[in-house]
Enzyme design. Structure first.
Site, short mmCIF file in Angstrom:
data_model
loop_
_atom_site.label_atom_id
_atom_site.label_comp_id
_atom_site.label_asym_id
_atom_site.label_seq_id
_atom_site.Cartn_x
_atom_site.Cartn_y
_atom_site.Cartn_z
N ASP A 41 -0.78 33.15 -36.87
CA ASP A 41 -2.05 33.13 -37.61
C ASP A 41 -3.09 32.15 -37.05
O ASP A 41 -4.05 31.81 -37.74
CB ASP A 41 -1.84 32.83 -39.10
CG ASP A 41 -1.16 33.99 -39.80
OD1 ASP A 41 -1.21 35.11 -39.25
OD2 ASP A 41 -0.57 33.78 -40.87
N HIS A 240 -4.68 17.56 -11.11
CA HIS A 240 -5.02 18.20 -12.38
C HIS A 240 -4.14 17.63 -13.50
O HIS A 240 -3.60 18.37 -14.33
CB HIS A 240 -4.91 19.72 -12.29
CG HIS A 240 -6.06 20.32 -11.53
ND1 HIS A 240 -6.09 21.63 -11.13
CD2 HIS A 240 -7.20 19.78 -11.08
CE1 HIS A 240 -7.22 21.88 -10.48
NE2 HIS A 240 -7.90 20.76 -10.42
N ASP A 257 -12.04 12.59 -15.48
CA ASP A 257 -12.78 13.77 -15.03
C ASP A 257 -13.01 14.59 -16.30
O ASP A 257 -12.09 15.23 -16.80
CB ASP A 257 -11.94 14.53 -14.00
CG ASP A 257 -12.68 15.73 -13.39
OD1 ASP A 257 -13.68 16.19 -13.98
OD2 ASP A 257 -12.23 16.21 -12.33
N ASP A 268 -19.62 18.32 -15.20
CA ASP A 268 -18.34 18.03 -14.55
C ASP A 268 -18.47 16.68 -13.84
O ASP A 268 -19.00 16.61 -12.73
CB ASP A 268 -18.04 19.16 -13.55
CG ASP A 268 -16.70 18.99 -12.84
OD1 ASP A 268 -15.93 18.10 -13.22
OD2 ASP A 268 -16.44 19.78 -11.90
N HIS A 347 -8.51 18.05 -1.32
CA HIS A 347 -9.36 19.08 -1.94
C HIS A 347 -10.72 19.13 -1.26
O HIS A 347 -11.06 18.27 -0.47
CB HIS A 347 -9.48 18.86 -3.45
CG HIS A 347 -10.07 17.54 -3.87
ND1 HIS A 347 -11.42 17.26 -3.79
CD2 HIS A 347 -9.50 16.42 -4.38
CE1 HIS A 347 -11.64 16.04 -4.25
NE2 HIS A 347 -10.50 15.50 -4.61
N HIS A 351 -17.93 22.31 -5.58
CA HIS A 351 -17.95 23.74 -5.93
C HIS A 351 -19.24 24.03 -6.68
O HIS A 351 -19.89 23.12 -7.19
CB HIS A 351 -16.72 24.06 -6.82
CG HIS A 351 -16.54 23.09 -7.96
ND1 HIS A 351 -17.24 23.19 -9.14
CD2 HIS A 351 -15.80 21.96 -8.08
CE1 HIS A 351 -16.89 22.19 -9.94
NE2 HIS A 351 -16.04 21.41 -9.32
N HIS A 358 -16.06 25.95 -12.42
CA HIS A 358 -15.99 26.44 -11.03
C HIS A 358 -16.79 27.73 -11.06
O HIS A 358 -16.27 28.80 -11.37
CB HIS A 358 -14.55 26.68 -10.59
CG HIS A 358 -13.79 25.38 -10.44
ND1 HIS A 358 -12.46 25.32 -10.12
CD2 HIS A 358 -14.19 24.08 -10.54
CE1 HIS A 358 -12.07 24.05 -10.04
NE2 HIS A 358 -13.11 23.29 -10.30
N GLU A 381 -17.85 15.57 -5.05
CA GLU A 381 -16.70 14.89 -5.63
C GLU A 381 -15.64 14.46 -4.61
O GLU A 381 -14.51 14.92 -4.66
CB GLU A 381 -16.06 15.74 -6.72
CG GLU A 381 -15.75 17.19 -6.36
CD GLU A 381 -15.05 17.93 -7.52
OE1 GLU A 381 -14.04 17.41 -7.99
OE2 GLU A 381 -15.54 18.98 -7.93
N TYR A 385 -6.58 9.50 -2.42
CA TYR A 385 -5.41 9.48 -3.31
C TYR A 385 -4.21 8.92 -2.56
O TYR A 385 -3.75 9.53 -1.59
CB TYR A 385 -5.11 10.89 -3.81
CG TYR A 385 -6.35 11.56 -4.40
CD1 TYR A 385 -6.74 11.33 -5.71
CD2 TYR A 385 -7.16 12.40 -3.61
CE1 TYR A 385 -7.88 11.91 -6.25
CE2 TYR A 385 -8.30 12.99 -4.13
CZ TYR A 385 -8.66 12.74 -5.44
OH TYR A 385 -9.79 13.32 -5.95
N ARG A 403 -11.67 9.14 -7.51
CA ARG A 403 -12.60 10.25 -7.27
C ARG A 403 -13.91 9.87 -7.96
O ARG A 403 -13.91 9.24 -9.02
CB ARG A 403 -12.06 11.57 -7.82
CG ARG A 403 -13.01 12.74 -7.61
CD ARG A 403 -12.37 14.12 -7.79
NE ARG A 403 -11.90 14.38 -9.14
CZ ARG A 403 -10.65 14.38 -9.53
NH1 ARG A 403 -9.68 14.12 -8.66
NH2 ARG A 403 -10.32 14.64 -10.77
N GLU A 405 -17.48 11.86 -8.98
CA GLU A 405 -18.03 13.22 -9.02
C GLU A 405 -19.34 13.26 -9.80
O GLU A 405 -19.42 12.80 -10.95
CB GLU A 405 -17.02 14.16 -9.69
CG GLU A 405 -17.56 15.58 -9.89
CD GLU A 405 -16.51 16.55 -10.42
OE1 GLU A 405 -15.60 16.11 -11.17
OE2 GLU A 405 -16.61 17.74 -10.09
N1 GLY Z 1 -12.95 19.23 -13.27
C1 GLY Z 1 -12.58 20.14 -12.29
C2 GLY Z 1 -13.16 19.82 -10.99
O1 GLY Z 1 -13.65 18.72 -10.80
O2 GLY Z 1 -13.26 20.64 -10.14
MN MN Z 2 -14.30 17.38 -12.25
MN MN Z 3 -15.54 19.46 -10.04
#
Ligand code: GLY
Ligand code: MN
Ligand code: MN
Length: 439
Positions: A41, A240, A257, A268, A347, A351, A358, A381, A385, A403, A405
């Site tokens: 529910d 992540h 983040d 973001d 990475h 993006h 994204h 970003e 690491y 990071r 960003e």
């Molecule tokens: N928060 C996801 C990224 O930075 O791509």
């Molecule tokens: Mn991010």
């Molecule tokens: Mn991002």
């Protein structure tokens, strides 16, 4: 009206542009999002798909849009007084047709028959090729039409993917969209400032997350743009990390983040800061490399630069920094060429950003990284690491993950940083963290 800024003419213009771009003998079927079961529910909070919202402004579950070059048709749930007592207002086809500026409207329960009727003389059918539900609907439709051969009906011979048509439009933001994204960026920047001010050793990651999200909701954002990452110490090296359930110890960095969604537009932001308000020497050195990479990347967010250029600029600075820090040894060019640096930077540097965090839109055209143009919004970003269990790294750097960003709009001139209201220079971060009350 919908509970977000709604200007009917905007949605009508988007549909008209799509109608003009689709094949002259075509029909488009676009399905909205369904409600999703969570547990007994209880549903997951409903969010309309970005494409459907972009073209209709209609944010109820169980809706569909059928377009031909000449007509627009919305299908939605019927009015239902009993159900509305339980779950709230629903438009119903008649009122929805009027409010959302459609030529026609029908009940979603009649989708199959309405589709068969509308599609009987279409030569091409368009739907999102990544939507299995739509593909199944179209398959059934074709089977249904094939049964009517003796009435002279011929199923459409061609299918086309709706995604590129809608997504290339979404990639270039209007001034109104940019203004909304700037607001989303500003609210999220304020939330990150609050996290910096309210952080202290021993605080749990989810408590910082709560502070961020409280700020977002207070400012009118209905939900997060994505699940927040609040990562103390070595957790930052899990890209992540969303468990967000650990206490953050004195002397550790915390990487956050997080970004709000405002009227269906995402922010973001990532910031990394010492939970006790003072960077150690080792943290400072790693952080400064990432900050320098960020500046080098940002400088490439200009019209005419290829999308890939800002990543390449960041990588160059990061790799030089990795050598300087003693993480890698060798020539920068050779380390870039071999990809060895990916051990510490795995990475891309960003993006597209928009209604989806994204966001949609091609990154390359005919195999080439595409040139940036005004109206595109992207993230910058870079990160570095160094896992706690990395025995090849100098001991003082192990367990540090950084990071930084920001969200950046491409303009005809300087890059427009939408999230600049939260500091990132070391002195500025420490100065803000020295404040101990959040007003
Ligand atoms: N928060 C996801 C990224 O930075 O791509
Ligand atoms: Mn991010
Ligand atoms: Mn991002």
């Amino acid at each position: 009206m919908p509970h977000f800024d709604f200007d009917l003419s905007v949605y009508q213009a988007r549909r008209a542009a799509l109608q003009a771009a689709m094949p002259g003998d075509g029909l488009v079927l676009l399905l909205g999002a369904d409600e999703m079961f969570r547990n007994a529910d209880v549903d997951h909070p409903f969010r309309q798909t970005s494409d459907f919202l972009y073209l209709t402004g209609f944010d109820e579950p169980d809706a569909a849009l059928i377009l031909t070059p000449e007509s627009t048709l919305l299908l939605c749930r019927p009015k239902d007084a009993d159900m509305e007592t339980w779950t709230g207002f629903r438009w119903g086809p008649d009122a929805a047709r009027e409010a959302f500026g459609m030529d026609h409207a029908a009940c979603i329960d009649d989708l199959d028959s309405v589709l068969a009727e509308t599609a009987s003389d279409a030569g091409a059918i368009g739907y999102a090729f990544n939507d299995a539900r739509a593909a199944t609907k179209v398959q059934h439709l074709q089977a249904e039409l094939a049964k009517r051969a003796r009435q002279g009906v011929v199923p459409a011979a061609r299918h086309f993917d709706l995604n590129p048509l809608v997504h290339e439009a979404r990639l270039i933001k209007s001034d109104a969209e940019l203004a909304m994204m700037a607001r989303a960026g500003d609210i999220s920047a304020r939330a990150h400032r609050r996290a910096m001010v309210t952080a202290h050793p021993g605080i749990f990651e989810y408590q910082l997350q709560a502070n961020i999200e409280h700020e977002h909701r207070s400012a009118g954002s209905k939900r997060e743009a994505y699940q927040a990452i609040v990562a103390g110490g070595d957790n930052a090296n899990t890209l992540h990390y969303v468990a967000n359930n650990q206490a953050i110890a004195d002397g550790e960095l915390v990487l956050i983040d997080a970004g709000c969604e405002l009227n269906y537009y995402a922010a973001d932001i990532t910031r990394t800061f010492p939970v006790n308000g003072r960077f150690t020497e080792a943290q400072r050195r790693v952080y400064q490399v990432v900050l320098d990479a960020h500046a080098a990347a940002l400088d490439k967010v200009r019209p005419g630069q290829a999308f890939g250029d800002y990543h390449d600029a960041a990588v160059r600075v990061l790799v030089a920094g990795m050598v300087e820090l003693g993480l890698l040894s060798g020539e920068v060019d050779a380390l870039i060429e071999s990809g060895e640096y990916r051990r510490y930077y795995m990475h891309r540097t960003g993006h597209w950003l928009g209604m989806d965090v994204h966001d949609v839109g091609r990154y390359a055209v005919e195999g080439e990284s595409r040139p940036l143009q005004p109206g595109m919004v992207l993230t910058v970003e870079p990160g570095l690491y160094i896992r706690a269990d990395d025995e090849t790294a100098p001991a003082e750097y192990r367990g540090i993950g950084v990071r930084i960003e920001d969200d950046v709009a491409v303009t005809a001139g300087e890059p427009w940083v939408l999230t600049g209201a939260v500091p990132k220079a070391i002195d500025a971060v420490e100065a803000l963290m020295a404040e101990d009350t959040w007003a």
